[in-house]
Design an enzyme around this catalytic site. Structure first.
Site, short mmCIF file in Angstrom:
data_model
loop_
_atom_site.label_atom_id
_atom_site.label_comp_id
_atom_site.label_asym_id
_atom_site.label_seq_id
_atom_site.Cartn_x
_atom_site.Cartn_y
_atom_site.Cartn_z
N ASP A 52 -9.15 -4.53 -6.11
CA ASP A 52 -8.74 -3.68 -4.98
C ASP A 52 -9.84 -2.68 -4.67
O ASP A 52 -10.21 -1.85 -5.50
CB ASP A 52 -7.44 -2.96 -5.33
CG ASP A 52 -6.77 -2.35 -4.10
OD1 ASP A 52 -7.48 -2.02 -3.14
OD2 ASP A 52 -5.53 -2.21 -4.12
N SER A 103 0.84 -1.19 0.00
CA SER A 103 0.00 0.00 0.00
C SER A 103 0.88 1.25 0.00
O SER A 103 1.64 1.48 -0.94
CB SER A 103 -0.96 -0.04 1.19
OG SER A 103 -1.97 0.93 1.07
N HIS A 124 -7.57 -5.36 -1.61
CA HIS A 124 -6.36 -4.64 -1.18
C HIS A 124 -5.42 -5.54 -0.40
O HIS A 124 -4.21 -5.46 -0.52
CB HIS A 124 -6.75 -3.43 -0.34
CG HIS A 124 -5.63 -2.47 -0.10
ND1 HIS A 124 -4.96 -1.84 -1.13
CD2 HIS A 124 -5.04 -2.04 1.04
CE1 HIS A 124 -4.02 -1.06 -0.62
NE2 HIS A 124 -4.05 -1.17 0.68
#
Length: 825
Positions: free
Chosen positions: A751, A678, A785
């Site tokens: 995601d 991330s 994610h």
């Protein structure tokens, strides 16, 4: 020699598979799989009366077939249309019941293959309910202590979309349910041709608002019809002892159904049209009402309009955050913005708080100078803990307020940076009241606080009691220096017994009963407990992976060139010989700090039991790497401008860490790889672009072009047009010509994180490929994610190990020597 040969053989196999670029799921080596699939300990779900605990075994890695089930993406909700449930829900596979404190656990008999949702105890701990998701429905099961096994409630199809599908009422034998309407018919069919073009228009005020993944918002009137179809519920009451079900109220889209402490009323929040085609469902128009438990509407508290233009870091205008006051039978609480919801508006107070007895008039209870961030009701004397948050300083304050004296000045208890660790007082401990409401546990003038106990020597969790008259704290318990032991729940506060979770580097986490004894008569050092205590085991979970016990770890402290103290946790692989320089994995995540004083504070503990699972980078230890974990990566500066020096600061952090690891004699400076997830992926790509400290990188689920989210990213609060140079400089896609080290990009195809849409990785790959760089893109079907499926997890580990084995561990000499590399670009 034998271990080295095995590593070499498996490395060759990994290389050949990596080069082939196969489009099938791969597996990492056997020694990795053995640890990855080691059994996990169950979750510990204690009942409110502290007489029993459910031990719930979770599914660690669901099969990819779970994630491949049908999915609709509607207004920020991902729906499995067959089951009318959230897509890809977490679940347990088995339950066991254990009386407290020390009786033997008993497995609960359930049909095999059940996907068990999180069990919900009633307030007195005599019953619990849980869901089971099947291919076509979400079923309800109920159980009573002392019965042989739970029972499925027939003819009940729950609707768990948009909030909880069940809540216990205050009689502790009735559940209020959200049901799929019986007569709703088939789902709306899509029109054979579009009714017309999609048109958007704006002529309103300048109001920047955060972006959202376009594929997750409503796209058409048909999407809106589908949203209505799947999220609409019929409310009902289930009397558990008799099995009687009574429908209440009309069918609607209910996002909240909260029982009042009096047991006679419900706080209802329901959505209605017109919907937004830009925002998720929580911005939709909503009516807030109070009903009787029989479904009769008593009051309409508010009918809130579509909130499509909420400023970044702002709040909607009008009443928000409705709730029942936990310690009153039927008093409502809510908050209203005094700044139009805009944090940039200069006003003396940002929010006001109101109380309203049902049937009475609303009364302003208090105003907050900064944004309201929470309230916790104490059990007694109309007291509450009220907190606000200053965005401009990243600062938090907590006050003690008396509800019965609105004119009295609140007492300031805690005033600190939101990043403060060393002086953090801990968090108030709550209990479930007999009504089912939750309030801060209070004994006479004392409340209790538990915290992580961060300090320069590491985390040592604590339990304090805090006097609301004198405003002084007293330490009851603190983890010793040879273990990591944290508070879980009080068993009996009056007798000083509570449950903890304890682990050491050689002993797996288990639950214990700790009993406070006599007050210590000798002077205790600051921060240490003032009471003796004894320990008794409750569980005895075994070591799932004994082969990891030879891993060594230590916390290493050092200083950045500008004087900010930093640290990392150094892991060394099994069988490490001191003095051997190893290929090294550098794994980090950058954090923003407004205050230098807190940027270097250390968190974490080397006294924790080493485990690894999922896609953890710690698996590199089993391949002979050293790991620099949780490398301190502070970005320090005022919130309005901290990202001006983001690049310089992350490079300085990395340089200081690698220099220290080289100084320790464990890291080969010519063989260091960097990775992150991330925001850590953004850090990884920028480090490769702006320094030569690393041989290769792994960037997972990152954002690499900030110009496609021009109204702010991460904690950058300026827009693209206010900080154009920052947006461009921090976008690796726009600096791809500077990345000359091999980069592995991994991203979930679905995601859900608004800032890290899959296109972010795809565009960086395209840029690097077009420039002739060494780059590999792995797009994971059905993953979001984070990564969940067993097949995905195994494949990611295969990719990561293969990439660094080839481009870090076995990398040839580079053109610059180590000294030149460590000096940066």
């Amino acid at each position: 020699m034998k271990t080295t040969s095995i590593h070499l053989i498996s490395t060759i196999i990994l290389w050949s598979s990596l080069t082939a670029g196969a489009q099938t799921y791969e597996k990492p080596p056997k020694e990795i799989l053995e640890v990855l699939h080691a059994p996990s300990s169950p979750n510990f779900l204690i009942n409110p009366s502290r007489t029993a605990v459910l031990l719930a075994t979770p599914v660690r890695y669901p099969p990819i077939s779970d994630l491949a089930e049908p999915m609709l993406r509607l207004a920020g909700v991902r729906i499995n249309p067959r089951a009318n449930a959230p897509h890809g829900s977490f679940y347990f596979t088995s339950l066991a019941l254990k009386p407290l404190p020390d009786a033997k656990e008993s497995p609960i008999s359930l049909p095999s293959g059940l996907r068990i949702g999180s069990p919900q105890w009633n307030a007195v701990g005599t019953r619990f309910a849980f869901t089971s998701t099947t291919e076509s429905s979400v079923d309800l099961w109920v159980a009573e202590l002392g019965q042989s096994q739970p029972k499925r409630v027939p003819d009940v199809r729950l609707n768990p979309l948009l909030g909880a599908a069940m809540r216990w009422l205050t009689d502790q034998e009735t559940l209020v349910l959200k049901l799929v309407p019986r007569d709703r018919g088939p789902a709306p069919k899509a029109p054979p041709v579009p009714p017309g073009p999609k048109i958007q228009q704006n002529s309103g005020p300048v109001t920047a608002s955060s972006t959202y993944e376009v594929r997750d918002v409503l796209q058409s009137p048909h999407d809106a019809d589908l949203f209505d179809y799947y999220t609409s519920s019929q409310l009902a009451l289930l009397h558990v002892p008799s099995g009687k079900i009574t429908q209440i109220g009309p069918v609607g889209i209910y996002t909240r159904v909260d029982p009042a402490p009096d047991g006679k009323h419900l706080l209802i929040e329901r959505l209605h049209r017109p919907y937004s085609y830009l925002r998720a469902y929580f911005r939709f128009p909503k009516a807030v009402e109070v009903w009787t438990r029989d479904g009769e509407r008593v009051e309409t508290l508010a009918d809130l309009p579509l909130a499509e233009q909420v400023p970044i870091d702002g709040v909607p205008t009008g009443p928000r955050q409705y709730s029942w006051q936990a310690t009153e039978p039927k008093t409502l609480f809510w908050v209203e913005a005094l700044d139009g919801g805009n944090p940039k508006t200069k006003v003396p107070h940002r929010d006001r708080l109101l109380l309203k007895p049902l049937g009475g008039a609303a009364v302003e209870m208090s105003k907050t100078e900064h944004r309201f961030s929470g309230i916790e009701w104490l059990e007694k004397e109309e007291l509450a803990l009220l907190s606000d948050y200053d965005r401009d300083r990243r600062w938090s304050r907590t006050f003690l307020v008396n509800m019965s004296e609105p004119a009295a000045s609140p007492k300031l208890l805690w005033d600190m940076s939101i990043d403060e660790l060393y002086r953090h007082p801990g968090y108030p401990i709550s209990r479930v009241l007999p009504t089912g409401a939750s309030a801060v546990l209070q004994q006479d003038d004392w409340i209790y606080l538990d915290g992580s106990g961060s300090s320069p020597e590491g985390d040592r969790p604590f339990l304090d009691r805090f006097n609301v008259r004198t405003l002084k704290a007293e330490r009851l318990f603190r983890s010793d220096r040879t273990s990591f032991e944290s508070f879980v729940a009080w068993l009996a506060p009056a007798s000083g017994t509570f449950i903890t979770r304890r682990e050491t580097p050689s002993e797996p986490p288990n639950f214990f009963l700790r009993t406070l004894g006599q007050a210590l008569t000798d002077q205790t050092p600051p921060g240490e407990p003032t009471f003796a205590s004894t320990l008794q085991p409750i569980t005895q979970f075994p070591d799932p992976a004994p082969q990891l016990r030879d891993i060594k770890k230590e916390r290493v402290a050092y200083v950045r060139e500008d004087g900010i103290p930093l640290s990392f946790t150094l892991y060394l692989p099994p069988g490490y010989k001191p003095g051997t320089r190893l290929p090294t994995v550098f794994w980090a995540y950058p954090y923003d700090y407004a205050e230098k004083e807190v940027a270097g504070q250390f968190w974490g503990s080397t006294q924790r039991f080493t485990t690894m699972g999922g896609t953890s980078h710690l698996f590199f230890l089993l391949r002979g790497y050293a790991i620099l974990d949780d490398v301190a990566m502070p970005v320090v500066g005022p919130p309005e401008s901290a990202y001006n020096t983001f690049i310089e600061q992350i490079v300085a952090n990395a340089k200081a860490a690698i220099n220290k690891a080289v100084e320790l004699g464990v890291t080969d400076p010519e063989r260091v790889g960097v990775g992150g997830h991330s925001h850590g992926a953004l850090m990884t790509a920028n480090l490769l672009a702006h320094c030569d400290l690393f041989r290769a990188g792994i960037a997972r689920s990152g954002a690499y072009n900030h110009t496609v989210r021009p109204f702010g990213f991460q904690n950058e609060i300026r827009t693209l047009w206010q900080a154009r140079d920052v947006y461009i400089r921090l976008s690796p896609v726009l600096n791809a010509d500077k990345i000359n080290e091999p980069l592995l990009l991994i991203h979930g195809e679905l995601d859900v994180n608004p800032g890290t849409v899959p296109q972010q990785s795809e565009k960086l790959y395209e840029a690097l490929r077009g420039l002739g760089a060494t780059v590999r893109l792995v797009m994971l079907p059905y993953e979001s994610h984070g990564y969940r499926a067993r097949e995905s997890t195994e494949h990611i580990l295969f990719e990561m190990l293969s990439w660094f084995d080839k481009y870090v561990k076995n990398a040839g000499p580079r053109t610059r020597d180590a000294a030149s590399a460590l000096s940066g670009r």
